[in-house]
Every structure is written in structure tokens, then in C-alpha cells.
Design a protein around this motif. Structure first.
Motif, short mmCIF file in Angstrom:
data_model
loop_
_atom_site.label_atom_id
_atom_site.label_comp_id
_atom_site.label_asym_id
_atom_site.label_seq_id
_atom_site.Cartn_x
_atom_site.Cartn_y
_atom_site.Cartn_z
N LEU A 68 0.72 -0.57 0.00
CA LEU A 68 0.55 0.05 -0.45
C LEU A 68 0.85 1.32 0.02
O LEU A 68 0.55 2.24 -0.47
N ALA A 69 2.02 1.07 0.71
CA ALA A 69 2.82 2.31 0.86
C ALA A 69 3.42 3.11 -0.78
O ALA A 69 3.39 4.26 -1.19
N MET A 70 3.98 1.94 -1.40
CA MET A 70 4.31 1.64 -2.32
C MET A 70 3.16 2.18 -3.49
O MET A 70 3.18 2.93 -4.62
N LEU A 71 2.22 1.81 -3.31
CA LEU A 71 1.16 2.14 -4.24
C LEU A 71 0.62 3.51 -3.71
O LEU A 71 0.34 5.00 -4.95
N GLU A 72 0.95 4.38 -3.00
CA GLU A 72 0.56 5.37 -2.79
C GLU A 72 1.86 6.37 -3.42
O GLU A 72 1.62 7.37 -3.70
N ARG A 73 2.91 5.57 -3.06
CA ARG A 73 3.93 6.85 -3.81
C ARG A 73 3.79 6.32 -5.39
O ARG A 73 4.11 7.85 -6.39
N LEU A 74 3.19 4.94 -6.51
CA LEU A 74 3.44 5.56 -7.22
C LEU A 74 1.80 6.27 -7.92
O LEU A 74 2.33 7.12 -8.67
N THR A 75 1.07 6.81 -7.07
CA THR A 75 -0.47 7.61 -7.82
C THR A 75 0.36 8.93 -7.06
O THR A 75 -0.30 9.56 -8.57
N ARG A 76 1.49 9.00 -6.90
CA ARG A 76 1.96 10.29 -7.04
C ARG A 76 2.70 10.88 -7.69
O ARG A 76 2.33 11.56 -8.59
N GLY A 77 3.54 9.51 -8.69
CA GLY A 77 4.66 10.34 -9.51
C GLY A 77 4.54 9.36 -10.37
O GLY A 77 5.11 9.85 -11.53
N TRP A 78 3.33 8.50 -10.46
CA TRP A 78 3.53 7.96 -11.91
C TRP A 78 2.01 7.84 -12.48
O TRP A 78 0.78 7.26 -11.73
N GLN A 79 1.86 8.78 -14.14
CA GLN A 79 0.54 9.09 -14.22
C GLN A 79 -0.08 8.02 -15.04
O GLN A 79 -0.87 7.48 -16.18
N SER A 80 1.27 7.82 -16.30
CA SER A 80 0.64 6.16 -17.08
C SER A 80 0.67 4.93 -16.59
O SER A 80 1.37 4.17 -17.62
N ILE A 81 0.27 5.07 -15.30
CA ILE A 81 0.55 3.15 -14.67
C ILE A 81 -1.35 2.30 -14.74
O ILE A 81 -2.00 3.92 -13.68
N ALA A 82 -1.47 1.27 -14.95
CA ALA A 82 -2.46 0.84 -14.73
C ALA A 82 -2.43 -0.54 -13.19
O ALA A 82 -1.41 -1.63 -13.50
N VAL A 83 -2.51 -0.42 -11.74
CA VAL A 83 -1.86 -1.39 -11.04
C VAL A 83 -3.31 -2.24 -10.48
O VAL A 83 -4.22 -1.75 -10.59
N ILE A 84 -3.11 -3.78 -10.94
CA ILE A 84 -3.77 -4.34 -10.51
C ILE A 84 -3.20 -5.37 -9.69
O ILE A 84 -1.29 -5.82 -9.58
N ILE A 85 -3.80 -5.58 -8.45
CA ILE A 85 -3.51 -6.15 -7.12
C ILE A 85 -3.79 -7.65 -7.08
O ILE A 85 -4.98 -7.95 -7.56
N LEU A 86 -3.32 -8.44 -6.99
CA LEU A 86 -2.84 -9.94 -6.48
C LEU A 86 -2.84 -9.61 -5.21
O LEU A 86 -2.46 -9.17 -4.38
N THR A 87 -4.43 -10.72 -4.48
CA THR A 87 -4.37 -10.78 -3.04
C THR A 87 -4.37 -12.37 -2.97
O THR A 87 -5.89 -12.81 -3.79
N GLY A 88 -4.12 -12.41 -1.88
CA GLY A 88 -4.38 -13.79 -1.30
C GLY A 88 -5.96 -13.45 -0.45
O GLY A 88 -6.10 -12.33 0.00
N HIS A 89 -5.80 -14.85 0.17
CA HIS A 89 -6.77 -14.44 1.25
C HIS A 89 -7.44 -13.80 2.52
O HIS A 89 -5.96 -14.43 2.87
N GLY A 90 -7.88 -13.65 2.57
CA GLY A 90 -8.11 -12.38 4.28
C GLY A 90 -7.19 -11.53 3.84
O GLY A 90 -7.09 -10.78 4.90
N GLU A 91 -6.85 -11.01 2.57
CA GLU A 91 -6.39 -9.85 2.21
C GLU A 91 -7.20 -8.85 1.67
O GLU A 91 -7.00 -8.01 1.08
N ILE A 92 -8.82 -9.13 1.66
CA ILE A 92 -9.20 -8.45 0.38
C ILE A 92 -9.64 -7.08 0.90
O ILE A 92 -10.12 -6.41 0.16
#
Length: 231
Positions: A68-92
Motif C-alpha cells: 500500500l505504501a508503494m501504491l501511494e508513491r506510484l499514484t503520486r509520481g506515475w501517471q501512466s500506469i494501471a495497477v492490478i493488485i494480486l491478493t491472497g485469502h484474508g487480504e481483501i
């Protein structure tokens, strides 16, 4: 909508599990994508080129840096990316937070290949809609961050419509040096024409002659402080 014919885009894979990385890499290459695999978020943030349009597969379980901390950095500095989260059970709940922070989609493990391919196709379709990226101010400013201060000054002068000789005079360098910096700017911005370079410059807010006067002030001050030559 069928996006299969448009595949070939770049997908970054950030997953701390080497077997999972290799499996995703193999599957996506076979589907027609270009891939770069990273073992952790710190490596990705340090080495990836944040100006290239891409999709990012981000595993929330990855080590070293919280996803999540990484995603916050990305949304501040990288405008041309589409982020898709891969998550295991219990992380929804974390995946939902990630979507609120800017992720485009989340996929719960284990997942069917078609589910992932569909999410990537949708992500690249969204990026294509933004392919006014060269006119996008945030993207343009991040692109200009590649330039040195002097390269940026030369680009500013070009955006003001000044010829090389004027830029050279105002910056206290030779016209030949301006040409060298101009070539560096085009290479770093991955542009093949002056028109492309200027589009980026204008989007980033360069081109103001009033601001140019501030750029050239140090050079002017140096000239004004020189003692007059004796005739």
C-alpha cells in the motif's frame, strides 16, 4: 471489447515468490505482453522507468516494502500506469484500500488466467484513453525530471521560440553547446522531432518568456558586474 490484437504492452510483475514470478512471466509473454519481473517493491521503485505507460501486477504479500505504501508513491509520481493488485485469502480489505488509493483492479488468488488477461486488457485500454499522455501535465513534468538543469533551460528557451543563438547568448554558452543539449533533450524524452519535444514542454508549463527572464538573470548579473573594458 476484444483487445487481443493490441497486446504487446509492458507489464511489471512485483512478487516476492520466485516461482510465482516465473509463472506469471511465462503466461503473460505467451499472451503477447512484454514483461519485467521484480522481486520486491524497493527494486521496482529504484529501477523502473516511471514515464513509460505500463500495467503493474502488485502482490500485497511481497517483502521489503508494504504494497500500500508503494501504491501511494506510484499514484503520486506515475501517471501512466494501471495497477492490478494480486491478493491472497484474508487480504481483501487491503485490496479495497488499494483501489481507493488508485489501483485499477484486484484479483484474489488463485485466479483463472482469463481473469488476469482480461484485467490487463482493460488496464491498457484505460491507458490508451489517456494517450494524450504527452499533453498530460503530470506526465510531462515527470518526463522533464530526466533532464539536467541546463538541458531543461535549453528546452525552456526552445519552448519560448528562441533560436539557438539567443539561447546561447542568454545562458552564456556557445550555439554549438545548445545544439548538443538539444540533442540530449530529444534522446532523453524519446522524441524524434522538435514538435514532440515542444508538446511535452508546453504540457509541463514551459514556454513563458517572463520565466525565461528569471532563468537568464544569473548570466545577465554576471555580465553587468564585469568591469568595463578599457578602450
Amino acid at each position: 471489447m476484444d483487445h487481443a490484437a493490441k497486446r504487446g504492452g509492458l507489464v511489471h510483475i512485483v512478487d516476492g515468490n520466485p516461482l510465482a514470478r516465473r509463472g506469471l512471466d511465462f503466461m503473460l509473454r505467451n499472451a503477447g505482453y512484454k514483461t519485467v519481473a521484480w522481486s520486491n517493491g524497493a527494486e521496482f521503485l529504484r529501477c523502473a522507468d516511471c514515464t513509460d505507460p505500463a500495467c503493474l501486477l502488485l502482490d500485497l504479500q511481497m517483502p521489503v516494502r508494504d504494497g500500500l505504501a508503494m501504491l501511494e508513491r506510484l499514484t503520486r509520481g506515475w501517471q501512466s500506469i494501471a495497477v492490478i493488485i494480486l491478493t491472497g485469502h484474508g487480504e481483501i480489505e487491503f485490496a479495497v484500500e488499494a483501489m481507493k488509493a488508485g489501483a485499477r483492479d484486484f484479483i484474489e488468488k488463485p485466479f483463472a488466467p482469463d481473469r488476469l488477461i482480461g484485467a490487463l486488457d482493460d488496464g491498457f485500454a484505460a491507458l490508451a484513453d489517456k494517450e494524450a499522455l504527452r499533453r498530460n501535465r503530470d506526465w510531462a513534468q515527470s518526463a522533464l525530471a530526466r533532464l539536467t538543469e541546463r538541458e531543461r533551460q535549453v528546452l525552456h528557451g526552445l519552448a519560448c521560440g528562441f533560436p539557438n543563438k539567443t539561447i546561447a547568448h542568454d545562458l552564456g554558452i556557445s550555439a554549438r553547446t545548445v545544439e548538443v543539449y538539444r540533442a540530449h533533450v530529444m534522446a532523453k524524452l524519446d522524441s524524434t522531432s522538435l514538435a514532440e519535444v515542444l508538446a511535452i514542454a508546453f504540457a509541463a508549463g514551459l514556454g513563458s518568456k517572463q520565466q525565461w527572464h528569471q532563468v537568464r538573470q544569473p548570466q545577465q548579473l554576471t555580465m553587468e558586474l564585469r568591469p568595463p573594458e578599457e578602450g
